[in-house]
Design an enzyme around this catalytic site. Structure first.
Site, PDB file in Angstrom:
ATOM      1  CG  HIS A  90      -1.885  -1.170   0.958  1.00  0.00           C
ATOM      2  ND1 HIS A  90      -3.249  -0.995   0.451  1.00  0.00           N
ATOM      3  CD2 HIS A  90      -2.016  -2.376   1.201  1.00  0.00           C
ATOM      4  CE1 HIS A  90      -3.877  -1.878   0.469  1.00  0.00           C
ATOM      5  NE2 HIS A  90      -3.003  -3.276   0.737  1.00  0.00           N
ATOM      6  NE  ARG A  91       1.178   1.318  -5.264  1.00  0.00           N
ATOM      7  CZ  ARG A  91       0.770   1.208  -6.349  1.00  0.00           C
ATOM      8  NH1 ARG A  91       1.740   1.387  -7.578  1.00  0.00           N
ATOM      9  NH2 ARG A  91      -0.524   0.941  -6.460  1.00  0.00           N
ATOM     10  CD  GLU A  97      10.271  -4.446   8.099  1.00  0.00           C
ATOM     11  OE1 GLU A  97      10.602  -3.990   7.028  1.00  0.00           O
ATOM     12  OE2 GLU A  97       9.869  -5.475   8.286  1.00  0.00           O
ATOM     13  NE  ARG A 101      22.512  -3.737   6.591  1.00  0.00           N
ATOM     14  CZ  ARG A 101      22.874  -2.772   5.862  1.00  0.00           C
ATOM     15  NH1 ARG A 101      22.428  -1.924   5.378  1.00  0.00           N
ATOM     16  NH2 ARG A 101      24.481  -2.662   5.734  1.00  0.00           N
ATOM     17  NE  ARG A 169      18.793  -8.709   6.620  1.00  0.00           N
ATOM     18  CZ  ARG A 169      18.417  -7.609   6.253  1.00  0.00           C
ATOM     19  NH1 ARG A 169      17.783  -7.068   6.945  1.00  0.00           N
ATOM     20  NH2 ARG A 169      19.066  -6.899   5.305  1.00  0.00           N
ATOM     21  CG  ASN A 185      -4.575  10.516   3.411  1.00  0.00           C
ATOM     22  OD1 ASN A 185      -5.093   9.558   2.827  1.00  0.00           O
ATOM     23  ND2 ASN A 185      -3.771  10.823   2.757  1.00  0.00           N
ATOM     24  CB  ALA A 186      -9.220   9.371   6.393  1.00  0.00           C
ATOM     25  NE  ARG A 187      -8.891   9.543  -2.699  1.00  0.00           N
ATOM     26  CZ  ARG A 187      -8.552  10.169  -3.844  1.00  0.00           C
ATOM     27  NH1 ARG A 187      -7.804  11.159  -3.760  1.00  0.00           N
ATOM     28  NH2 ARG A 187      -9.422   9.968  -4.845  1.00  0.00           N
ATOM     29  NE  ARG A 196      -3.709  -6.050   1.278  1.00  0.00           N
ATOM     30  CZ  ARG A 196      -3.087  -6.680   0.667  1.00  0.00           C
ATOM     31  NH1 ARG A 196      -3.369  -7.910   0.480  1.00  0.00           N
ATOM     32  NH2 ARG A 196      -2.141  -6.285  -0.030  1.00  0.00           N
TER      33      ARG A 196
HETATM   34  C1  FAD Z   1      -6.713 -10.057  -1.906  1.00  0.00           C
HETATM   35  C2  FAD Z   1      -5.614  -9.402  -2.478  1.00  0.00           C
HETATM   36  C3  FAD Z   1      -4.708 -10.140  -3.319  1.00  0.00           C
HETATM   37  C4  FAD Z   1      -3.468  -9.768  -3.738  1.00  0.00           C
HETATM   38  N1  FAD Z   1      -2.620 -10.469  -4.550  1.00  0.00           N
HETATM   39  C5  FAD Z   1      -1.515  -9.939  -5.162  1.00  0.00           C
HETATM   40  C6  FAD Z   1      -0.711 -10.718  -5.851  1.00  0.00           C
HETATM   41  O1  FAD Z   1      -0.870 -11.846  -6.103  1.00  0.00           O
HETATM   42  N2  FAD Z   1       0.497 -10.020  -6.527  1.00  0.00           N
HETATM   43  C7  FAD Z   1       0.838  -8.625  -6.365  1.00  0.00           C
HETATM   44  O2  FAD Z   1       1.682  -8.380  -6.745  1.00  0.00           O
HETATM   45  N3  FAD Z   1       0.031  -8.128  -5.558  1.00  0.00           N
HETATM   46  C8  FAD Z   1      -1.325  -8.604  -4.762  1.00  0.00           C
HETATM   47  N4  FAD Z   1      -1.993  -7.693  -3.974  1.00  0.00           N
HETATM   48  C9  FAD Z   1      -1.751  -6.356  -3.905  1.00  0.00           C
HETATM   49  C10 FAD Z   1      -2.558  -5.246  -4.739  1.00  0.00           C
HETATM   50  O3  FAD Z   1      -2.248  -5.521  -6.183  1.00  0.00           O
HETATM   51  C11 FAD Z   1      -1.882  -3.884  -4.301  1.00  0.00           C
HETATM   52  O4  FAD Z   1      -0.773  -3.556  -4.547  1.00  0.00           O
HETATM   53  C12 FAD Z   1      -2.368  -3.599  -2.818  1.00  0.00           C
HETATM   54  O5  FAD Z   1      -3.568  -3.976  -2.697  1.00  0.00           O
HETATM   55  C13 FAD Z   1      -2.163  -2.077  -2.800  1.00  0.00           C
HETATM   56  O6  FAD Z   1      -3.399  -1.557  -3.109  1.00  0.00           O
HETATM   57  P1  FAD Z   1      -3.407  -0.022  -3.606  1.00  0.00           P
HETATM   58  O7  FAD Z   1      -2.429   0.086  -4.939  1.00  0.00           O
HETATM   59  O8  FAD Z   1      -4.959   0.225  -4.195  1.00  0.00           O
HETATM   60  O9  FAD Z   1      -3.016   0.814  -2.646  1.00  0.00           O
HETATM   61  P2  FAD Z   1      -1.912   2.206  -2.580  1.00  0.00           P
HETATM   62  O10 FAD Z   1      -0.872   1.582  -3.299  1.00  0.00           O
HETATM   63  O11 FAD Z   1      -1.981   2.711  -1.419  1.00  0.00           O
HETATM   64  O12 FAD Z   1      -2.612   3.220  -3.603  1.00  0.00           O
HETATM   65  C14 FAD Z   1      -3.881   3.545  -3.213  1.00  0.00           C
HETATM   66  C15 FAD Z   1      -4.238   4.067  -4.596  1.00  0.00           C
HETATM   67  O13 FAD Z   1      -3.579   5.158  -5.330  1.00  0.00           O
HETATM   68  C16 FAD Z   1      -3.450   4.893  -6.693  1.00  0.00           C
HETATM   69  N5  FAD Z   1      -2.244   4.762  -7.125  1.00  0.00           N
HETATM   70  C17 FAD Z   1      -1.161   4.328  -6.244  1.00  0.00           C
HETATM   71  N6  FAD Z   1      -0.212   4.185  -6.933  1.00  0.00           N
HETATM   72  C18 FAD Z   1      -0.340   4.186  -8.453  1.00  0.00           C
HETATM   73  C19 FAD Z   1       0.254   4.332  -9.625  1.00  0.00           C
HETATM   74  N7  FAD Z   1       1.412   3.813  -9.704  1.00  0.00           N
HETATM   75  N8  FAD Z   1      -0.386   4.573 -10.723  1.00  0.00           N
HETATM   76  C20 FAD Z   1      -1.834   4.891 -10.518  1.00  0.00           C
HETATM   77  N9  FAD Z   1      -2.598   4.936  -9.461  1.00  0.00           N
HETATM   78  C21 FAD Z   1      -1.688   4.541  -8.368  1.00  0.00           C
HETATM   79  C22 FAD Z   1      -4.505   4.045  -7.078  1.00  0.00           C
HETATM   80  O14 FAD Z   1      -5.798   4.545  -7.136  1.00  0.00           O
HETATM   81  C23 FAD Z   1      -4.513   2.955  -5.923  1.00  0.00           C
HETATM   82  O15 FAD Z   1      -5.762   2.337  -5.372  1.00  0.00           O
HETATM   83  C24 FAD Z   1      -2.980  -8.483  -3.664  1.00  0.00           C
HETATM   84  C25 FAD Z   1      -4.241  -7.587  -2.954  1.00  0.00           C
HETATM   85  C26 FAD Z   1      -5.275  -8.136  -2.229  1.00  0.00           C
HETATM   86  C27 FAD Z   1      -6.104  -7.230  -1.393  1.00  0.00           C
END
Ligand code: FAD
Length: 235
Positions: A90-91, A97, A101, A169, A185-187, A196
Site C-alpha cells: 500500500h504505497r 520498519e 541489519r 537473518r 490519511n483516511a482516504r 484488506r
Molecule cells: C486480496 C488481494 C490479493 C492480492 N494479490 C496480489 C498478488 O498476487 N500479487 C501482487 O503483486 N499483489 C497482490 N495484491 C496487492 C495489490 O495488487 C495492491 O498492490 C495492494 O492491494 C495495494 O493496493 P493499492 O494500489 O490500491 O494501494 P496504494 O498503493 O496505497 O494506492 C492507493 C491508490 O492510489 C492510486 N495509485 C497508487 N499508485 C499508483 C500508480 N502507480 N498508478 C496509478 N495509480 C496509483 C490507486 O488509485 C490506488 O488504489 C493483492 C491485494 C489483495 C487485497
C-alpha cells in the site's frame, strides 16, 4: 470463528499471538473533511452539524476523495513478516520498519490457533478456506514450532560465531514478527480497509485491517459510517 481483535488499551489492539496495532498518534476528525470541502466556497465550520454529515456522505458516495486526505493516523504495528509484506504494497502512506541489519532478530514467531489452520478448496481466484481436522491442525503447529526453533537456533549460532546480522537473518522465516510505523490519511486507510478487511484478503492481514478499521471508526465516525454505507469503497 476466532476472536477478531482484542482491545487491551484504548489505543492498542492485540492481533494474532504476538502482534498488535497501536494508534501512536493522530490528527483526524470529520470536521477536517468538511472544511477541506467547504473551502471551495470560502466557508469554514467549528462544529459539525447535520448538513456536514450529509456533505460527507455525498463526498463518499460520489468519490470526491481529496477532502479525506487532510488528516493523519500514525500506527505502530507488530505483525509477522508475511503480513508486513502484504501491507507494504500500500504505497500511499509512509513506513519505517525494524531492521534486522542493526538489531537482533526477535524470537517471536506466528503460530496460528488450531481453528486458523486451514485448507484451500477450489481454484485460484475463488478459493475458499476450510478448517482441517484437529490432528492436522496440531501437527501443523508442531511442525511450525520445530522449524522456528531450528531457524532461530541457527541464527543465534551464526551471530555468536561472528556472522553479520544482515546475513544471519537469511534463515529467518516469514512467520517471524517485525515492527513498523505506518502513517496514513483516511482516504488511503479506507482503501486499505476496503481491500484488506475483505473476505478475499488473507485471514491474518484481515485481522490487522479490522483493528485499523476500529480506530478509523473511533476518530472519524461520520466518515466511517458513510464509507460503510457506500459499500466500503474508498473515495
Ligand atoms: C486480496 C488481494 C490479493 C492480492 N494479490 C496480489 C498478488 O498476487 N500479487 C501482487 O503483486 N499483489 C497482490 N495484491 C496487492 C495489490 O495488487 C495492491 O498492490 C495492494 O492491494 C495495494 O493496493 P493499492 O494500489 O490500491 O494501494 P496504494 O498503493 O496505497 O494506492 C492507493 C491508490 O492510489 C492510486 N495509485 C497508487 N499508485 C499508483 C500508480 N502507480 N498508478 C496509478 N495509480 C496509483 C490507486 O488509485 C490506488 O488504489 C493483492 C491485494 C489483495 C487485497
Amino acid at each position: 470463528m476466532a476472536v477478531i481483535a482484542e482491545v487491551i488499551t484504548e489505543d492498542e489492539i492485540r492481533v494474532l499471538d504476538h502482534g498488535f496495532v497501536r494508534l501512536d498518534d493522530c490528527m483526524a476528525d470529520d470536521l477536517s473533511v468538511v472544511n477541506a470541502a467547504r473551502v471551495s466556497f470560502a466557508r469554514r465550520k467549528d462544529a459539525m452539524d447535520e448538513s456536514d454529515e450529509g456533505l460527507i456522505r455525498f463526498l463518499l458516495r460520489y468519490r470526491h476523495g481529496t477532502p479525506f486526505e487532510h488528516n493523519s493516523f500514525r500506527f505502530h504495528v507488530r505483525a509477522p513478516i508475511f503480513v508486513a509484506r502484504e501491507w507494504f504494497r500500500h504505497r500511499v502512506g509512509s513506513f519505517n520498519e525494524f531492521s534486522m541489519r542493526y538489531a537482533r532478530a526477535t524470537d517471536d514467531f506466528y503460530v496460528p490457533e488450531p481453528e486458523d489452520v486451514r485448507t484451500q478448496v477450489g481454484k485460484p481466484g475463488s478459493y475458499s478456506f476450510e478448517p482441517v481436522e484437529p490432528e492436522l491442525a496440531e501437527a501443523t503447529r508442531e511442525e511450525l514450532r520445530a522449524v522456528y526453533d531450528e531457524a532461530y537456533a541457527t541464527y543465534e549460532r551464526l551471530v555468536e560465531r561472528g556472522v553479520a546480522r544482515e546475513l544471519a537473518r537469511l534463515v529467518m522465516p516469514v512467520g517471524a514478527y517485525t515492527e513498523f510505523y505506518w502513517t496514513v490519511n483516511a482516504r488511503s486507510l479506507m482503501n486499505f480497509v476496503s481491500l484488506r478487511a475483505a473476505e478475499t484478503a488473507q485471514r491474518e492481514i484481515r485481522r490487522y485491517a479490522e483493528a485499523c478499521e476500529r480506530f478509523l471508526e473511533a476518530k472519524m465516525p461520520v466518515t466511517y459510517a458513510a464509507f460503510v454505507a457506500a459499500g466500503r469503497v474508498a473515495p
